[in-house]
Design an enzyme around this catalytic site. Structure first.
Site, mmCIF file in Angstrom:
data_model
loop_
_atom_site.group_PDB
_atom_site.id
_atom_site.type_symbol
_atom_site.label_atom_id
_atom_site.label_comp_id
_atom_site.label_asym_id
_atom_site.label_seq_id
_atom_site.Cartn_x
_atom_site.Cartn_y
_atom_site.Cartn_z
ATOM 1 N N LEU A 228 -15.150 2.210 11.126
ATOM 2 C CA LEU A 228 -14.891 3.423 11.901
ATOM 3 C C LEU A 228 -13.424 3.486 12.306
ATOM 4 C CD1 LEU A 228 -18.008 3.063 14.253
ATOM 5 C CD2 LEU A 228 -17.888 4.214 12.026
ATOM 6 N N GLY A 229 -12.634 4.179 11.516
ATOM 7 C CA GLY A 229 -11.219 4.381 11.845
ATOM 8 C C GLY A 229 -10.962 5.875 11.803
ATOM 9 N N ASN B 217 0.870 -1.176 0.000
ATOM 10 C CA ASN B 217 0.000 0.000 0.000
ATOM 11 C C ASN B 217 0.907 1.226 0.000
ATOM 12 O OD1 ASN B 217 -1.826 2.019 0.469
ATOM 13 N ND2 ASN B 217 -2.637 1.183 2.378
ATOM 14 N N ARG C 251 -12.275 14.873 9.133
ATOM 15 C CA ARG C 251 -13.162 15.227 8.014
ATOM 16 C C ARG C 251 -14.577 15.473 8.521
ATOM 17 N NH1 ARG C 251 -11.806 10.174 4.378
ATOM 18 N NH2 ARG C 251 -9.728 10.030 5.264
#
Ligand code: AMP
Length: 398
Positions: free
Chosen positions: A205-206, A10, A237
Site C-alpha cells: 500500500l503506497g 530505476n 487511481r
C-alpha cells in the site's frame, strides 16, 4: 574479499533513482535521485549515512547524470561493482525472472513497451545510458511483472476472446512483484519457516496499491492486471470500476479516451473520493477533524482492500499470515485496523496495542492471540533487486 557491490537503478522518463548496495547489508552505502533531467533545473540529490548533498546538473540527460555518479560511487566503493541491477516495469510473458541484459533482452523489453508505454521506454533509455557509462559490469533486469508469471491461467486470463490474448497479449500480468516477493520471504524468516516457504496474503500500500496471494515463493494471484490500474483503490487511481464506464462517460459527457484515462489514473482513488488529497497522512488528519470526504475515502480504501484479500484466499490452501507493506501499510495503524476489521470471517484480528506501538520502519507482528499472523514488514525493493542480480550471476551458466 568483502561482500559484493551492486548499483541498483530505476529510471523514469526524467529521473533516475539509484542505490549502491553491499551484499547482505540492510542499508545502502549511498542512495539518491537525479531529477528533472533534460531541463535547466536538472539536479542530483544523494545521501550517504546521515549526510545529504545536492549538485545542480543543468540540462543533464540520463547519461550525463549517470556519469556524475561515477565519482560518488568511487568514493564509497571499496571494490569494483559486481553488477548494475535495473528495475524494469513490464516484462510481458517473456520474462519469468531476472535476466542478464544483452541485445536480445533489450529487444524483448522494447517489444513489451506497448503494454507499459510510459515506463518501459524510460527504463530502456536508462539501461542503454548505464551500459555506456558502466561498460565493464554485467547489467541485469528485474521485472515488476516477473514474479507473477507463476499465476495459473484461471487467474491471469480475462473472459475475453482468445485472439486478444494470443495476438495482443491481453491478460493479467500484475506488478509490484519485487516487493511482494521480498516481504513474503522476510515473513517466512520472521516466523522461523524455511526461507521462502508459507502461504501469504500481501498488501503493498503506497501511492500504487496491490494485493497478492503467495504460496512458497510463488505468486498465485494478484490484484493488478494488464496495467497497474486494476484492483485496489490507490492514491489517484480508481482501481476496479465497471468497464462500461468508458462508454457511459463518452455517451453522457462526450469524453474521449485520453480524458477518461486521465480521470481513472490521475483524478480518482483517494484524491477523487476525498476531494482533498491523494496522501493518506493528510486524509487521516482530515478524518480526525471530521472531514466527510476523507472519512469516506478511508472507508472505501479499507473495505475494497479487505474484499480483495478475502477474494485472494481462493488461491491459497491455507493462510500463514497477512502482510502489510508500503508507505501506508508500514505506517498506518488506522488503515491496518480498519482493513482487518472486515476480515473476521478469516479469523483475523489485530491487537490494538501491538498495532499502535510497532515502531516505524520495524518489522513485527500485530495479531491478537488465536488469529493467523498479521505482519508489518518494511519493503526494500532495491535490496531485492540487488539480491536477485547477484543470484543471477551465481547461477550455473551465467
Ligand atoms: P510509498 O509510495 O510507499 O512511498 O507510500 C506513499 C503513501 O504512504 C502516501 O499515501 C503517504 O501518505 C503514506 N504514508 C506515509 N507515512 C504515513 C503515515 N505515517 N501514516 C499514514 N500514511 C502514511
Amino acid at each position: 574479499m568483502s561482500s559484493r557491490l551492486v548499483l541498483v537503478i530505476n529510471c523514469g522518463s526524467s529521473s533516475i533513482k539509484f542505490a549502491l548496495r553491499r551484499e547482505g547489508d540492510s542499508q545502502p552505502l549511498i542512495s539518491g535521485l537525479a531529477e528533472q533531467l533534460e531541463s535547466p533545473s536538472a539536479c542530483l540529490h544523494w545521501k550517504a549515512g546521515s549526510l545529504k548533498q545536492t549538485r545542480e546538473l543543468p540540462g543533464a540527460d540520463h547519461q550525463t547524470a549517470l556519469t556524475a555518479l561515477l565519482p560518488l560511487i568511487g568514493e564509497h566503493a571499496d571494490q569494483p561493482l559486481s553488477a548494475v541491477g535495473h528495475r524494469v516495469v513490464h516484462g510481458g510473458e517473456h520474462f519469468t525472472g531476472a535476466s542478464l541484459i544483452d541485445e536480445q533482452v533489450l529487444q524483448a523489453i522494447e517489444a513489451s513497451a506497448p503494454l507499459a508505454p510510459l515506463h518501459n521506454p524510460a527504463n530502456l533509455i536508462g539501461i542503454r545510458a548505464a551500459m555506456l557509462v558502466f561498460d565493464q559490469v554485467p547489467h541485469t533486469a528485474i521485472f515488476d511483472t516477473a514474479f507473477h508469471q507463476s499465476m495459473p491461467p484461471h487467474a491471469y486470463r480475462y473472459a475475453l476472446p482468445e485472439n486478444l490474448y494470443r495476438e495482443q497479449g491481453v491478460r493479467r500480468y500484475g506488478f509490484h512483484g519485487t516487493s511482494h516477493r521480498y516481504v513474503s520471504r522476510q515473513a517466512s524468516l520472521l516466523l522461523g519457516k524455511p526461507s521462502g516457504s508459507g502461504a501469504w496474503l500481501t498488501a503493498h500500500l503506497g501511492n500504487g496499491c496491490s494485493s497478492c496471494a503467495i504460496l512458497d515463493d510463488h505468486s498465485l494471484d494478484t490484484s493488478m492486471g494488464l496495467t497497474p490500474l486494476e484492483g485496489l483503490v490507490m492514491g489517484t487511481r480508481s482501481g476496479d470500476v465497471d468497464p462500461n464506464l468508458y462508454a457511459h462517460l463518452h455517451r453522457a459527457l462526450g469524453w474521449d479516451i485520453p480524458r477518461i484515462e486521465n480521470l481513472l489514473n490521475r483524478e480518482s482513488g483517494l484524491l477523487g473520493l476525498s476531494g482533498l488529497s491523494n496522501d493518506m497522512r493528510t486524509l487521516e488528519e482530515a478524518h480526525k477533524q471530521g472531514h466527510a470526504g476523507a472519512t469516506l475515502a478511508i472507508e472505501v480504501f479499507c473495505y475494497r482492500l479487505a474484499r480483495s484479500l478475502a477474494g485472494l484466499t481462493a488461491a491459497l490452501p491455507r493462510l500463514d499470515g497477512l502482510i502489510f507493506t508500503g508507505g501506508i501499510g508500514e505506517n498506518s495503524p488506522l488503515i491496518r485496523a480498519k482493513t482487518v476489521a472486515h476480515l473476521q470471517v478469516l479469523g483475523l484480528s489485530v491487537d490494538p496495542a501491538a498495532n499502535q506501538q510497532l515502531p516505524r520502519g520495524q518489522a513485527g507482528q500485530i495479531q491478537q492471540a488465536g488469529s493467523p499472523a498479521i505482519l508489518v514488514i518494511p519493503t526494500d525493493e532495491e535490496r531485492q533487486i540487488a539480491d536477485e542480480s547477484l543470484a543471477l550471476l551465481d547461477a550455473p551458466g551465467a
